[in-house]
Design a protein around this motif. Structure first.
Motif, mmCIF file in Angstrom:
data_model
loop_
_atom_site.group_PDB
_atom_site.id
_atom_site.type_symbol
_atom_site.label_atom_id
_atom_site.label_comp_id
_atom_site.label_asym_id
_atom_site.label_seq_id
_atom_site.Cartn_x
_atom_site.Cartn_y
_atom_site.Cartn_z
ATOM 1 N N MET A 29 -1.861 9.729 -2.040
ATOM 2 C CA MET A 29 -2.600 10.886 -2.534
ATOM 3 C C MET A 29 -2.267 12.061 -1.623
ATOM 4 S SD MET A 29 -6.624 11.368 -3.288
ATOM 5 C CE MET A 29 -7.188 12.840 -4.136
ATOM 6 N N SER A 30 -2.234 13.254 -2.204
ATOM 7 C CA SER A 30 -1.937 14.412 -1.356
ATOM 8 C C SER A 30 -2.697 15.644 -1.852
ATOM 9 C CB SER A 30 -0.435 14.702 -1.364
ATOM 10 O OG SER A 30 -0.013 15.046 -2.668
ATOM 11 N N TRP A 31 -2.870 16.581 -0.950
ATOM 12 C CA TRP A 31 -3.389 17.906 -1.325
ATOM 13 C C TRP A 31 -2.203 18.865 -1.287
ATOM 14 C CZ3 TRP A 31 -7.610 16.141 -2.979
ATOM 15 C CH2 TRP A 31 -8.622 15.550 -2.210
ATOM 16 N N PRO A 34 0.820 -1.222 0.000
ATOM 17 C CA PRO A 34 0.000 0.000 0.000
ATOM 18 C C PRO A 34 0.853 1.272 0.000
ATOM 19 C CG PRO A 34 -0.236 -1.210 2.072
ATOM 20 C CD PRO A 34 0.540 -2.074 1.155
ATOM 21 N N GLN A 36 8.605 17.914 0.507
ATOM 22 C CA GLN A 36 8.576 16.976 1.656
ATOM 23 C C GLN A 36 7.887 15.671 1.276
ATOM 24 O OE1 GLN A 36 6.629 19.370 4.551
ATOM 25 N NE2 GLN A 36 8.537 20.342 5.252
ATOM 26 N N ILE A 37 6.780 15.811 0.568
ATOM 27 C CA ILE A 37 6.038 14.604 0.176
ATOM 28 C C ILE A 37 6.917 13.703 -0.675
ATOM 29 C CG2 ILE A 37 4.139 13.790 -1.293
ATOM 30 C CD1 ILE A 37 2.543 16.217 -0.227
ATOM 31 N N GLU A 71 9.666 12.076 1.471
ATOM 32 C CA GLU A 71 9.124 10.979 2.286
ATOM 33 C C GLU A 71 8.818 9.753 1.425
ATOM 34 O OE1 GLU A 71 6.643 13.972 5.179
ATOM 35 O OE2 GLU A 71 5.582 12.352 4.155
#
Lengths: 343, 140, 345
Positions: free
Chosen positions: B105-107, B100, B118-119, B122
């Motif tokens: 998903m991100s905003w 998984p 950062q996303i 990570e």
């Protein structure tokens, strides 16, 4: 109790009155353990109609053919189609109505309650018979099935050979109908998603091994898609005809069109097909399990659809096919939809 | 010495927020791993699950779908639809046994260049220990 | 050459065939499938019809023809891919499935011969098994010129005689297989031969289904092309590929290029099974489809099997295995259709 004679009486009446174009029902097939769809056009043919736990097929599929055929006719006969529906089949009609694929006037719904039974599971019978050929079958009070083979006659309680989906069914009677036979007793299985537990409890690698093994068997006959009343796209993603062609379309354009999923029955392609199909049925699958029944290589397709049915229920409190007026799952949202998975 | 595994990420970024956010990170000269291939889409709501599965088939080690924060969608509701659909994809991916962690998903708004970096940082860190994604990948 | 092999020593024979990949029917949860034998001691030749015929081994659903690539200078590079050396033996082949292979042999044997098909075909030895009892309630081989003990296409025919097998070696390939473990076999006595004849007679009696007057079907079909009969019969068809993919004689295919990269252009050309039952089978690139509906597709399937193939190859393209009947989700029955054709006016 559903009485076949009453059904025939109604069928005869509506055909004589010219109220319907024809009736889609069930008749005997050359296989004692499976009924075949039949299309009754004349009142004198009603005697071939049958109703018993071998009536597997979800006849709603044929409404899609009918709509397409009508669209090609210059002066189509606009009378409704009479159609036999079980509980699950009626939910399929609701989804087609909800998606405005058909209108209520297109169908004359002849609802049949499964009462406390349902339909048989051919594989379970196969196991019981140990491969022997059934010569004759009879139903005893809708409680037992009496199967005669050349060697012997055996009596099996229906409960032992009913399809899984029938044992887990929550509304075994049609939720929409014009005429109705049988009772409207709700069944409430305590754990409607129990069948998923076994897979859900596997570790991630075990899950992968399970699905990899199952989906590798796929021979891409597309029977699952063909039998599904919800699979009515004009062009399916796996068919290589999804390109609008005009006189100006060049050979290069034709050659360069996107092929999302290749024809090869390779693991990756098979996953592509089955995942897309599962997604496309999310919030639409009404669990008639026809896809799983028809699969010649025994892929447990229902477990994919059932999983999304469960997720849909848990995350969005949505159940498919109960109300033709409700907005569809993926064309609607709620402010409070979960988003804890989003960074 | 064996080279360290560098995951390849396909990122579907909405034109109005997340793609602009990634641009902001770029023009602000913020540093972040070069493992991501951004694909600008009109709206996160226009990302078909087919795109996601196909990215994995074509060998992506991770897939990111990023859109505007709820309420900020250029098309008013697109990201709300995406939120539902992606939730389903996420469950399905986990159910068939794909890690998984490979799907996110991100905003990210047009002002959040920092958050975007950062996303990605990570995501790359999470993907590295998983190694290459071979399960859904087509044979070469 | 007729021999006798006890059932006890059957596994020993298979163990001697190490230089081959040996397939036999294997019972999976609810179905039978030809698989590579892992454990000869557990071999079971009491199989019902396998879902897929041994066709899947000789003519696999996917075949890579060639690989293409673009060099740094932009030059196309093409590499032909031929099947690997693959000597194989298939045990438990039903006579109908073996006959089916002789039919596809004729098609793929036309010039230019299909090298992919023949490479596998020439390396495969077919060991048949007399059907006693028939493996499916829908067997009708007798109607289409076959029989439950037909030798056509087989290298060896085995017949179950209780605690032993009667082994009839029919070709050089078959002889070779027996030579691999010669001491296990005993010559068949005249008593054995008598018993064999009895079993064969019995096995024929056990085939219950038949097509009436099949000799007249090809002529009859010639006049039925425009008949509304097909619309009626196809009403319940859902246009899946089961009847054709599972058919041991259906051989239609599609060739596609599967790209793994567009720049530089790279990929492979593959052949995959295709079926006349899919809408895009006859789709022209103009968008026109000469077989637009399921009635015309069902008609094509019937006419190909019982008219066109008879005209071209003097044989029905059907060996009576009954798979399309047993597994049709809607109960469409080829025997019933043929019998209706005969009665059609």
């Amino acid at each position: 109790m559903v009485n076949l004679e009453e059904i025939k009486k109604e069928a005869k009446k509506i055909l004589e009155e010219g109220k319907v174009k024809y009736i889609i029902g069930y008749a005997k097939s050359s296989n004692a353990l499976m009924a075949a769809p039949t299309f009754v056009k004349k009142p004198e043919d009603i005697d071939k109609l049958i109703w018993d736990p071998t009536c597997f097929q979800n006849l709603v599929k044929f409404l899609i053919d009918e709509k397409r055929k009508k669209a090609r006719e210059k002066e189509p006969d606009t009378r409704p189609i009479g159609i036999f529906v079980k509980g699950c089949d009626s939910r399929a009609i609701n989804v087609l109505l909800q998606e405005k694929f058909i209108t209520r006037e297109d169908v004359y719904i002849m609802g049949l309650s499964c009462e406390d039974v349902g339909v048989l599971d051919k594989k379970k019978i196969f196991k019981k018979l140990k491969g022997e050929k059934p010569e004759k079958i009879e139903f005893d009070q809708r409680k037992n099935i009496v199967i005669s083979t050349k060697e012997k006659t055996i009596k099996i309680p229906l409960k032992e050979i009913l399809a899984e989906r029938c044992l887990e069914c929550t509304s075994s009677f049609p939720v929409i109908s014009d005429v109705f036979w049988g009772d409207r007793n709700n069944r409430s299985p305590k754990e409607p998603f129990k069948c998923l537990e076994q897979i859900e409890s596997l570790s991630q690698e075990e899950k992968w091994d399970f699905w990899q093994q199952q989906l590798s068997k796929c021979i891409r006959c597309y029977a699952c898609r063909s039998v599904c009343p919800m699979c009515y796209c004009d062009e399916c993603v796996v068919d290589s005809i999804n390109l609008a062609i005009t006189a100006d379309t060049t050979a290069e354009e034709k050659a360069q069109k996107i092929k999302w999923i290749e024809k090869s029955p390779e693991s990756s392609e098979n996953f592509g097909y089955h995942l897309v199909r599962a997604m496309h049925l999310a919030g639409r699958c009404i669990d008639c399990s026809e896809c799983e029944r028809v699969c010649p290589v025994d892929i447990p397709i229902r477990f994919l659809n059932k999983k999304l049915e469960k997720v849909t229920k848990e995350l969005f409190d949505y159940k498919a096919g109960l109300d033709p007026e409700q907005p569809s799952l993926v064309s609607s949202f709620k402010d409070e939809d979960p988003e804890d998975f989003i960074r | 010495m064996a080279e360290e595994f560098e995951p390849k990420i396909i990122a579907f970024l909405c034109k109005w927020c997340s793609s602009a956010g990634s641009d902001l990170a770029g023009v602000s000269r913020m540093k972040y791993p070069p493992n991501v291939v951004p694909i600008t889409v009109m709206c996160s709501g226009s990302v078909s699950p087919l795109y996601i599965f196909n990215a994995f088939q074509k060998g992506a080690d991770g897939v990111l779908v990023s859109g505007c924060h709820p309420g900020d969608c250029h098309y008013i509701q697109g990201n709300f639809y995406a939120r539902r659909r992606i939730a389903l994809v996420k469950e399905l991916i986990e159910y068939i046994g794909l890690e998984p962690q490979r799907f996110k998903m991100s905003w990210v708004s047009a002002a959040e260049g920092k958050k975007y970096t950062q996303i990605i940082q990570e995501f790359v860190q999470e993907l590295k220990p998983l190694g290459p994604q071979k399960k859904l990948r087509r044979e070469k | 050459m007729e021999k006798i092999l006890t059932k006890k020593s059957f596994p020993a024979w298979i163990k001697k065939l190490q230089s081959y990949t040996v397939y036999s029917p294997e019972k999976q949860e609810n179905l039978w499938s030809y698989e590579v034998i892992q454990n000869p001691d557990k071999l079971n030749l009491e199989h019902l019809n396998t879902v897929l015929a041994p066709k899947k081994i000789i003519y696999p659903q996917r075949e890579i023809f060639l690989q293409f690539n673009t060099s740094k200078e932009g030059k196309p590079q093409i590499k032909e891919v031929l099947p690997e050396e693959h000597p194989a033996v298939i045990f438990g082949v039903r006579p109908c499935d073996a006959k089916a292979i002789t039919l596809t042999d004729k098609v793929f044997g036309e010039e230019p011969k299909d090298p992919y098909y023949w490479s596998r075909r020439n390396q495969t030895i077919l060991v048949g098994l007399t059907c006693n009892p028939p493996p499916s309630p829908n067997c009708f081989c007798l109607s289409v010129g076959g029989s439950p003990h037909s030798k056509e296409g087989l290298d060896i025919l085995m017949t179950d005689m209780g605690d032993k097998y009667h082994i009839d070696s029919l070709t050089k390939k078959g002889e070779k297989l027996i030579k691999a473990a010669e001491n296990l076999f005993k010559p068949a006595s005249s008593k054995d031969k008598k018993e064999l004849e009895k079993i064969q007679r019995e096995s024929e009696k056990k085939i219950k289904r038949e097509v009436k007057d099949i000799k007249n079907i090809p002529d009859k079909l010639k006049d039925m092309f425009e008949s509304p009969f097909w619309d009626e019969e196809a009403m319940s068809c859902i246009r899946c590929g089961i009847c054709t993919y599972l058919c041991p004689t259906c051989f239609c295919f599609d060739i596609t290029d599967e790209l793994t990269s567009t720049l530089p252009l790279k990929g492979k050309r593959v052949r995959t099974w295709d079926t006349c039952q899919f809408p895009d089978f006859t789709m022209h690139s103009s968008g026109h489809n000469p077989r637009p509906d399921k009635a015309s597709r069902l008609r094509q399937r019937m006419l190909h099997k019982f008219q066109y193939h008879v005209e071209n190859y003097q044989d029905y393209l059907c060996t009576g295995c009954g798979r399309c009947i047993s597994l049709c989700p809607m109960g469409i029955d080829i025997i019933e259709i043929l019998n209706k054709v005969i009665d059609h006016e």
